[in-house]
Design an enzyme around this catalytic site. Structure first.
Site, PDB file in Angstrom:
ATOM      1  N   GLY A  46       7.862  16.179 -22.725  1.00  0.00           N
ATOM      2  CA  GLY A  46       9.213  16.482 -22.257  1.00  0.00           C
ATOM      3  C   GLY A  46       9.823  17.606 -23.067  1.00  0.00           C
ATOM      4  N   GLN A  51      16.222  23.085 -26.465  1.00  0.00           N
ATOM      5  CA  GLN A  51      15.199  23.244 -27.501  1.00  0.00           C
ATOM      6  C   GLN A  51      14.611  24.653 -27.563  1.00  0.00           C
ATOM      7  OE1 GLN A  51      13.165  19.456 -25.987  1.00  0.00           O
ATOM      8  NE2 GLN A  51      12.585  19.472 -28.145  1.00  0.00           N
ATOM      9  N   CYS A  92       9.415  14.318 -31.127  1.00  0.00           N
ATOM     10  CA  CYS A  92      10.176  15.393 -30.499  1.00  0.00           C
ATOM     11  C   CYS A  92       9.595  16.715 -30.968  1.00  0.00           C
ATOM     12  CB  CYS A  92      11.641  15.286 -30.926  1.00  0.00           C
ATOM     13  SG  CYS A  92      12.684  16.587 -30.247  1.00  0.00           S
ATOM     14  N   LEU A  93       9.437  17.650 -30.053  1.00  0.00           N
ATOM     15  CA  LEU A  93       8.900  18.962 -30.425  1.00  0.00           C
ATOM     16  C   LEU A  93       9.822  19.685 -31.402  1.00  0.00           C
ATOM     17  CD1 LEU A  93       7.524  20.041 -26.948  1.00  0.00           C
ATOM     18  CD2 LEU A  93       6.197  19.582 -29.018  1.00  0.00           C
ATOM     19  N   HIS A 134      15.807  10.595 -23.632  1.00  0.00           N
ATOM     20  CA  HIS A 134      15.605  11.452 -24.810  1.00  0.00           C
ATOM     21  C   HIS A 134      15.977  12.911 -24.501  1.00  0.00           C
ATOM     22  CE1 HIS A 134      13.025  12.826 -28.367  1.00  0.00           C
ATOM     23  NE2 HIS A 134      13.174  13.943 -27.676  1.00  0.00           N
ATOM     24  N   GLU A 135      15.499  13.401 -23.356  1.00  0.00           N
ATOM     25  CA  GLU A 135      15.753  14.810 -22.997  1.00  0.00           C
ATOM     26  C   GLU A 135      17.220  15.028 -22.621  1.00  0.00           C
ATOM     27  OE1 GLU A 135      13.526  16.688 -23.916  1.00  0.00           O
ATOM     28  OE2 GLU A 135      11.872  15.265 -23.989  1.00  0.00           O
ATOM     29  N   HIS A 138      19.280  15.720 -25.610  1.00  0.00           N
ATOM     30  CA  HIS A 138      19.218  17.121 -26.067  1.00  0.00           C
ATOM     31  C   HIS A 138      20.310  17.964 -25.405  1.00  0.00           C
ATOM     32  CE1 HIS A 138      15.698  17.363 -28.616  1.00  0.00           C
ATOM     33  NE2 HIS A 138      14.917  16.780 -27.718  1.00  0.00           N
TER      34      HIS A 138
HETATM   35  C1  QAP Z   1      10.061  13.068 -26.017  1.00  0.00           C
HETATM   36  O1  QAP Z   1       8.475  14.484 -27.038  1.00  0.00           O
HETATM   37  C2  QAP Z   1       9.460  11.707 -26.114  1.00  0.00           C
HETATM   38  O2  QAP Z   1       5.891  15.702 -33.608  1.00  0.00           O
HETATM   39  C3  QAP Z   1       9.067  14.193 -25.804  1.00  0.00           C
HETATM   40  O3  QAP Z   1       3.863  17.405 -33.938  1.00  0.00           O
HETATM   41  C4  QAP Z   1       8.431  11.425 -27.024  1.00  0.00           C
HETATM   42  O4  QAP Z   1       6.809  15.667 -26.140  1.00  0.00           O
HETATM   43  C5  QAP Z   1       9.922  10.683 -25.328  1.00  0.00           C
HETATM   44  C6  QAP Z   1       5.189  16.453 -30.102  1.00  0.00           C
HETATM   45  C7  QAP Z   1       7.890  10.143 -27.101  1.00  0.00           C
HETATM   46  C8  QAP Z   1       9.372   9.418 -25.406  1.00  0.00           C
HETATM   47  C9  QAP Z   1       8.361   9.128 -26.272  1.00  0.00           C
HETATM   48  C10 QAP Z   1       5.774  15.906 -31.234  1.00  0.00           C
HETATM   49  C11 QAP Z   1       4.135  17.328 -30.266  1.00  0.00           C
HETATM   50  C12 QAP Z   1       5.674  16.139 -28.749  1.00  0.00           C
HETATM   51  C13 QAP Z   1       5.322  16.236 -32.500  1.00  0.00           C
HETATM   52  C14 QAP Z   1       7.320  15.218 -27.133  1.00  0.00           C
HETATM   53  C15 QAP Z   1       4.267  17.128 -32.661  1.00  0.00           C
HETATM   54  C16 QAP Z   1       3.673  17.669 -31.533  1.00  0.00           C
HETATM   55  C17 QAP Z   1       6.809  15.450 -28.488  1.00  0.00           C
HETATM   56 CO    CO Z   2      13.033  16.041 -28.077  1.00  0.00          CO
END
Ligand code: QAP
Ligand code: CO
Length: 170
Positions: A46, A51, A92-93, A134-135, A138
């Site tokens: 997501g 971001q 989270c990215l 979550h999004e 943001h």
């Molecule tokens: C939000 O997050 C989310 O730390 C989206 O080193 C995440 O795509 C909602 C990511 C989990 C629900 C459950 C995170 C990639 C990606 C990192 C993501 C990383 C590389 C996060």
């Molecule tokens: Co995020």
């Protein structure tokens, strides 16, 4: 194909509230395409426009195993939020390398506009429901680390600030 720079916590631009999209244009669709490129490249499930320093209400999500179900939400509004609280590990990215358990409500319904400019309603449960919430946070300038204790959030902030200092010197 364009990979955009992802802002990282504690960048103050992540606190910006996104404006409503007034018209879905080719420019909007270009941003959406770049957001998918950026999210798939990361890889992530997501990404909110906030971001990538675009302060408009746009979210892209793909929670499928094989990146086959791209979803776009423009001006999303949660119309129903109910069901049990569910604890899920979130990342989270914009907070790379950190994952924490966060409680959210397991079922929601969303009204949004698609990339074709057409309004739609979607019902979501499980990972998709969590990801949408979550999004949408943001777009309000909110991050998952805001749900943690001050101690935990400060620890993450200090570690990322140190990484950013080291990266700036390299
Ligand atoms: C939000 O997050 C989310 O730390 C989206 O080193 C995440 O795509 C909602 C990511 C989990 C629900 C459950 C995170 C990639 C990606 C990192 C993501 C990383 C590389 C996060
Ligand atoms: Co995020």
């Amino acid at each position: 194909m364009a990979i955009l720079e992802i802002l990282e916590f504690p960048d103050s631009r992540l606190r910006t509230k996104a404006a409503e999209v007034t018209e879905v244009t080719d420019k909007t669709r270009r941003v959406i395409e770049d957001m998918f490129d950026t999210m798939y490249d990361a890889p992530g499930i997501g990404l909110a426009a906030t971001q990538v320093d675009v302060h408009q209400q746009i979210i892209v999500i793909d929670v499928s195993e094989d990146k086959s179900e791209p979803l776009v939400f423009i001006n999303p509004k949660i119309t129903v939020l109910d069901g049990e609280l569910e604890k899920m590990q979130e990342g989270c990215l914009s907070v790379p390398g950190f994952y924490e358990d966060i409680e959210r409500i397991e079922h929601c319904q969303i009204d949004a506009i698609g990339k074709d400019g057409q309004p739609f309603t979607m019902e979501a449960t499980g990972l998709l429901a969590v990801c949408i919430q979550h999004e949408m946070d943001h777009l309000d300038g909110k991050l998952f680390v805001d749900y943690l204790s001050n101690t935990k959030r400060d620890r993450i902030r200090k570690k990322l600030e140190k990484q950013h200092r080291l990266a700036a010197k390299a």
